[in-house]
Design a protein around this motif. Structure first.
Motif, mmCIF file in Angstrom:
data_model
loop_
_atom_site.group_PDB
_atom_site.id
_atom_site.type_symbol
_atom_site.label_atom_id
_atom_site.label_comp_id
_atom_site.label_asym_id
_atom_site.label_seq_id
_atom_site.Cartn_x
_atom_site.Cartn_y
_atom_site.Cartn_z
ATOM 1 N N THR A 132 11.399 7.344 8.284
ATOM 2 C CA THR A 132 10.360 6.344 8.470
ATOM 3 C C THR A 132 10.720 5.105 7.676
ATOM 4 N N ARG A 143 5.662 15.309 6.622
ATOM 5 C CA ARG A 143 4.845 14.197 7.121
ATOM 6 C C ARG A 143 4.494 14.310 8.591
ATOM 7 N N ARG A 144 5.418 14.730 9.429
ATOM 8 C CA ARG A 144 5.124 14.814 10.869
ATOM 9 C C ARG A 144 4.076 15.886 11.150
ATOM 10 N N ARG A 145 4.222 17.017 10.526
ATOM 11 C CA ARG A 145 3.251 18.107 10.714
ATOM 12 C C ARG A 145 1.873 17.682 10.194
ATOM 13 N N THR A 182 0.233 15.007 12.371
ATOM 14 C CA THR A 182 -0.346 15.579 13.583
ATOM 15 C C THR A 182 -1.696 16.226 13.278
ATOM 16 N N THR A 196 3.595 8.642 10.056
ATOM 17 C CA THR A 196 4.322 9.880 9.766
ATOM 18 C C THR A 196 5.501 10.091 10.708
ATOM 19 N N GLY A 197 5.726 9.153 11.596
ATOM 20 C CA GLY A 197 6.870 9.228 12.494
ATOM 21 C C GLY A 197 6.650 10.078 13.729
ATOM 22 N N VAL A 198 5.428 10.523 13.958
ATOM 23 C CA VAL A 198 5.143 11.305 15.159
ATOM 24 C C VAL A 198 5.277 10.412 16.388
#
Length: 138
Positions: A3, A70-72, A75, A125-127
């Motif tokens: 990110t 962060r991605r988890r 979400t 978070t980069g999702v």
């Protein structure tokens, strides 16, 4: 995927905001949050406010302190913001004052603000990665 520093700042900022909101659920704004609990929630209204506050503190802390997840966590935060939206609708439909939302207009306009934290949670978070030109990367 990594990110950007701006995304990291937004992630930590959102985490700080969430943790602060969660603390307010447990303290000075507890009564105001009761106005947002929909009638269909099977738990006691105050218990719902407390549990949602604890969830916000946990999510906020995780957003700020667990960059490797962060991605988890992003979400889950977006899903949380989506899950509490019916509370905003209930507050508007039942004309419940609380948290400075003391008119039909402010309660109605609040409904259109809910996509913002959802988008920030996913983007920071980069999702939802973006290209430098601002378009979504495939």
């Amino acid at each position: 995927m990594t990110t950007t520093p701006l995304q990291d700042l937004a992630r930590v900022g959102l985490g700080t905001f969430l943790a602060g909101a969660g603390l307010s659920h447990l303290t000075f704004a507890r009564r105001g949050f009761r106005a947002q609990v929909p009638d269909f929630v099977p738990l006691d209204v105050d218990r719902t406010v407390v549990l949602s506050g604890v969830a916000e503190i946990a999510l906020g802390t995780a957003l700020a302190a667990l960059p490797s997840q962060r991605r988890r966590v992003g979400t889950v935060a977006a899903l949380f913001f989506t899950a509490v939206f019916p509370g905003n609708v209930a507050q508007w439909r039942h004309r419940r004052d609380g948290l400075g939302l003391n008119s039909d207009r402010t309660r109605f306009l609040r409904l259109f603000a809910q996509p913002v934290p959802i988008a920030v949670a996913l983007w920071s978070t980069g999702v939802l990665p973006l290209r430098r030109d601002g378009r979504t990367r495939r």
